[in-house]
Design a protein around this motif. Structure first.
Motif, short mmCIF file in Angstrom:
data_model
loop_
_atom_site.label_atom_id
_atom_site.label_comp_id
_atom_site.label_asym_id
_atom_site.label_seq_id
_atom_site.Cartn_x
_atom_site.Cartn_y
_atom_site.Cartn_z
N VAL A 126 46.78 45.76 -61.01
CA VAL A 126 46.30 44.57 -60.31
C VAL A 126 45.04 44.89 -59.51
CG1 VAL A 126 46.85 42.91 -58.49
CG2 VAL A 126 48.57 43.47 -60.22
N SER A 127 45.03 46.05 -58.87
CA SER A 127 43.84 46.45 -58.11
C SER A 127 42.62 46.54 -59.00
CB SER A 127 44.09 47.80 -57.42
OG SER A 127 42.91 48.31 -56.84
N LEU A 128 42.76 47.20 -60.14
CA LEU A 128 41.63 47.33 -61.06
C LEU A 128 41.19 45.98 -61.60
CD1 LEU A 128 42.76 50.51 -63.04
CD2 LEU A 128 40.74 50.31 -61.58
N LEU A 129 42.15 45.13 -61.93
CA LEU A 129 41.82 43.83 -62.48
C LEU A 129 41.04 42.97 -61.49
CD1 LEU A 129 42.04 41.76 -64.75
CD2 LEU A 129 44.27 41.08 -63.81
N ILE A 130 41.50 42.95 -60.23
CA ILE A 130 40.83 42.13 -59.23
C ILE A 130 39.42 42.66 -58.94
CG2 ILE A 130 40.86 41.33 -56.84
CD1 ILE A 130 43.90 41.37 -56.96
N ARG A 131 39.30 43.97 -58.79
CA ARG A 131 37.99 44.54 -58.49
C ARG A 131 37.02 44.35 -59.65
NH1 ARG A 131 38.85 50.52 -56.80
NH2 ARG A 131 40.77 50.36 -58.04
N TRP A 132 37.51 44.54 -60.87
CA TRP A 132 36.65 44.33 -62.04
C TRP A 132 36.20 42.88 -62.15
CZ3 TRP A 132 37.69 41.15 -66.25
CH2 TRP A 132 36.73 41.20 -67.28
N SER A 133 37.14 41.96 -61.98
CA SER A 133 36.79 40.54 -62.11
C SER A 133 35.81 40.10 -61.02
CB SER A 133 38.04 39.67 -62.08
OG SER A 133 38.74 39.81 -60.86
N ALA A 134 35.98 40.64 -59.80
CA ALA A 134 35.07 40.29 -58.71
C ALA A 134 33.66 40.81 -59.00
CB ALA A 134 35.58 40.85 -57.39
N LEU A 135 33.55 42.06 -59.46
CA LEU A 135 32.23 42.62 -59.78
C LEU A 135 31.60 41.89 -60.96
CD1 LEU A 135 32.87 46.46 -59.41
CD2 LEU A 135 31.38 45.05 -58.00
N SER A 136 32.42 41.44 -61.91
CA SER A 136 31.90 40.75 -63.08
C SER A 136 31.29 39.40 -62.73
CB SER A 136 33.01 40.55 -64.12
OG SER A 136 33.50 41.79 -64.58
N GLU A 137 31.69 38.85 -61.58
CA GLU A 137 31.16 37.55 -61.16
C GLU A 137 29.77 37.66 -60.54
OE1 GLU A 137 32.43 34.34 -61.37
OE2 GLU A 137 33.77 35.34 -62.80
N LEU A 138 29.37 38.87 -60.17
CA LEU A 138 28.09 39.05 -59.49
C LEU A 138 26.94 39.00 -60.49
CD1 LEU A 138 29.15 41.88 -57.04
CD2 LEU A 138 29.05 39.43 -56.61
N THR A 139 25.82 38.46 -60.04
CA THR A 139 24.67 38.28 -60.93
C THR A 139 23.58 39.29 -60.62
OG1 THR A 139 23.79 36.63 -59.38
CG2 THR A 139 25.11 35.82 -61.22
N GLY A 140 23.58 40.38 -61.35
CA GLY A 140 22.50 41.34 -61.24
C GLY A 140 22.82 42.55 -60.39
N PRO A 141 22.11 43.65 -60.64
CA PRO A 141 22.33 44.90 -59.91
C PRO A 141 22.14 44.78 -58.40
CG PRO A 141 21.02 45.30 -61.87
CD PRO A 141 21.12 43.81 -61.72
N GLY A 142 21.21 43.91 -57.96
CA GLY A 142 20.97 43.77 -56.52
C GLY A 142 22.20 43.29 -55.78
N HIS A 143 22.87 42.29 -56.32
CA HIS A 143 24.08 41.78 -55.68
C HIS A 143 25.22 42.79 -55.77
CE1 HIS A 143 22.78 37.28 -56.02
NE2 HIS A 143 22.19 37.92 -55.02
N VAL A 144 25.27 43.54 -56.87
CA VAL A 144 26.30 44.56 -57.01
C VAL A 144 26.11 45.65 -55.95
CG1 VAL A 144 27.18 46.40 -58.51
CG2 VAL A 144 26.74 44.13 -59.44
#
Length: 255
Positions: A126-144
């Protein structure tokens, strides 16, 4: 006085935090006799190093043409590699111990077992899934970059206060051997973590700060009721919960 005061002491504490909380190595391992409790205020700097490495991996992945999903997965892999899954291990141990043990002693016994059970496996998934999905929503390296800096620094800024406010649950082990964290040290660490949240903007920082405070108080109460204090595993689990919370806020504020 065990809080930071002199430049040499500041560098010693930062170096000790980097070596302890990551697999990064420094040319010198002499940290002026500082204990982990003395240096815990500098844990956000270890988070900063983890975040920078994760952000570099994300940037390289996007330059190579990878979509946000695979790039986010590689980023998570890089952050776990640089920490040796230290905090993920704590999360899985806490899930197994709190979920599978009936008594305080049995919970602590399970937490020391190197084998992972169903509760621990699900918690990690669950931890990996939530963190991955949250990062996947970000647009571009700057926001990451901004999200990772806020999440990894702020989640580690909670360590000192947690160790200060809860007694060790065991007479031995990592937490008991770390020493006592002073009020000053706890405040400095928390303040550094709070400053890192400004990477999300003022509104995001306030939202993340409130969420982290609620998680801190709730998890503190849970640890007291389950095992009567804190261990190294509880600190790792707290980091994971804090990182998840900040990344979720970032996925709203920065996406």
């Amino acid at each position: 006085m065990s809080g930071p005061s002199a430049p040499k002491q500041l560098l010693d504490d930062i170096g000790l935090s980097l070596v302890f909380f990551t697999r990064l190595r420094l040319p010198s391992s002499d940290f002026g006799g500082r204990s982990l409790a003395d240096a815990i205020w500098a844990a956000p700097f270890a988070g900063l190093a983890v975040a920078i490495i994760g952000a570099l991996v994300y940037a390289i992945a996007t330059v190579l043409g990878l979509a946000t999903g695979p790039a986010a997965a590689l980023t998570l892999a890089a952050t776990m590699l640089v920490t040796g899954c230290l905090h993920e291990d704590g999360l899985s141990d806490i899930a197994d111990g709190f979920g599978g043990g009936r008594t305080r002693d049995r919970k602590l016994e399970i937490m020391r077992d190197s084998r992972i059970g169903a509760y621990g496996a699900v918690a990690l998934g669950v931890s990996l899934l939530i963190r991955w999905s949250a990062l996947s929503e970000l647009t571009g390296p700057g926001h990451v970059v901004l999200a990772l800096l806020a999440a990894h620094a702020a989640s580690r800024g909670l360590f000192g206060a947690f160790m200060h406010l809860l007694p060790p649950a065991r007479a031995d082990g990592l937490s008991a051997n770390a020493g006592s964290v002073t009020t000053e040290t706890a405040i400095v660490g928390a303040a550094l973590g709070a400053v890192a949240l400004l990477a999300l903007g003022l509104g995001g920082a306030i939202a993340a700060l409130i969420l982290l405070g609620l998680i801190f108080m709730g998890f503190r109460a849970l640890c007291l009721s389950q095992i009567g204090g804190q261990t190294g595993d509880t600190i790792g689990a707290l980091q994971q919960l804090g990182e998840i919370a900040v990344l979720l806020v970032a996925s709203v504020c920065l996406s």
